[in-house]
Design a protein around this motif. Structure first.
Motif, short mmCIF file in Angstrom:
data_model
loop_
_atom_site.label_atom_id
_atom_site.label_comp_id
_atom_site.label_asym_id
_atom_site.label_seq_id
_atom_site.Cartn_x
_atom_site.Cartn_y
_atom_site.Cartn_z
N MET A 210 0.86 -1.16 0.00
CA MET A 210 0.00 0.00 0.00
C MET A 210 0.91 1.22 0.00
O MET A 210 1.84 1.31 0.79
N GLY A 211 0.62 2.13 -0.89
CA GLY A 211 1.45 3.33 -1.03
C GLY A 211 1.30 4.28 0.15
O GLY A 211 0.33 4.22 0.91
N THR A 212 2.26 5.17 0.26
CA THR A 212 2.25 6.11 1.38
C THR A 212 1.15 7.15 1.27
O THR A 212 0.77 7.75 2.27
N ALA A 213 0.64 7.38 0.08
CA ALA A 213 -0.43 8.37 -0.09
C ALA A 213 -1.82 7.74 0.00
O ALA A 213 -2.81 8.47 0.06
N ALA A 214 -1.91 6.44 0.01
CA ALA A 214 -3.22 5.78 -0.03
C ALA A 214 -4.02 6.01 1.25
O ALA A 214 -5.20 6.36 1.19
N LEU A 215 -3.40 5.83 2.40
CA LEU A 215 -4.14 5.98 3.66
C LEU A 215 -4.53 7.43 3.95
O LEU A 215 -5.68 7.69 4.32
N PRO A 216 -3.63 8.40 3.77
CA PRO A 216 -4.08 9.79 3.96
C PRO A 216 -5.16 10.18 2.95
O PRO A 216 -6.09 10.91 3.27
N GLY A 217 -5.03 9.69 1.71
CA GLY A 217 -6.06 9.96 0.70
C GLY A 217 -7.40 9.40 1.11
O GLY A 217 -8.45 10.06 0.97
N LEU A 218 -7.38 8.17 1.63
CA LEU A 218 -8.61 7.55 2.11
C LEU A 218 -9.18 8.32 3.30
O LEU A 218 -10.38 8.52 3.41
N PHE A 219 -8.28 8.78 4.18
CA PHE A 219 -8.71 9.56 5.34
C PHE A 219 -9.45 10.82 4.91
O PHE A 219 -10.56 11.10 5.35
N TYR A 220 -8.84 11.60 4.00
CA TYR A 220 -9.46 12.85 3.58
C TYR A 220 -10.72 12.63 2.75
O TYR A 220 -11.67 13.40 2.83
N LEU A 221 -10.74 11.56 1.95
CA LEU A 221 -11.95 11.23 1.20
C LEU A 221 -13.10 10.89 2.15
O LEU A 221 -14.22 11.38 2.00
N THR A 222 -12.81 10.07 3.16
CA THR A 222 -13.83 9.70 4.14
C THR A 222 -14.24 10.92 4.96
O THR A 222 -15.43 11.10 5.26
N LEU A 223 -13.28 11.75 5.31
CA LEU A 223 -13.59 12.96 6.08
C LEU A 223 -14.54 13.87 5.30
O LEU A 223 -15.50 14.41 5.86
N ASN A 224 -14.31 13.99 4.01
CA ASN A 224 -15.18 14.82 3.18
C ASN A 224 -16.57 14.19 3.04
O ASN A 224 -17.58 14.88 3.12
#
Length: 74
Positions: free
Chosen positions: A1-15
């Motif tokens: 899993m890439g380093t940007a995948a989890l923060p991206g998922l976090f911000y997508l879910t947050l939105n």
């Protein structure tokens, strides 16, 4: 899993949840844990397969088992 995948998922879910931090953190951490468990499962299966292939000979390949450098015997 890439380093940007989890923060991206976090911000997508947050939105998507209208800034529900608890849900966003739970989902992103849960996905990270699931990815690590998958990697651990693959590693253990690979390790067990390698060990099963070396049974009976002490686990050493023939080209190194009688070498003077084997097991740190310099």
């Amino acid at each position: 899993m890439g380093t940007a995948a989890l923060p991206g998922l976090f911000y997508l879910t947050l939105n998507e949840t209208h800034e529900d931090y608890q849900e966003a953190v739970a989902l992103s951490v849960g996905c990270g844990v699931a990815a690590m468990l998958c990697a651990l499962t693959v590693a253990v299966r690979d390790w067990r397969r390698d060990r099963a292939g070396n049974e009976g000979d002490g686990g050493c390949p023939p080209e190194t088992s009688h070498s003077h450098t084997h097991a740190g015997q310099n």
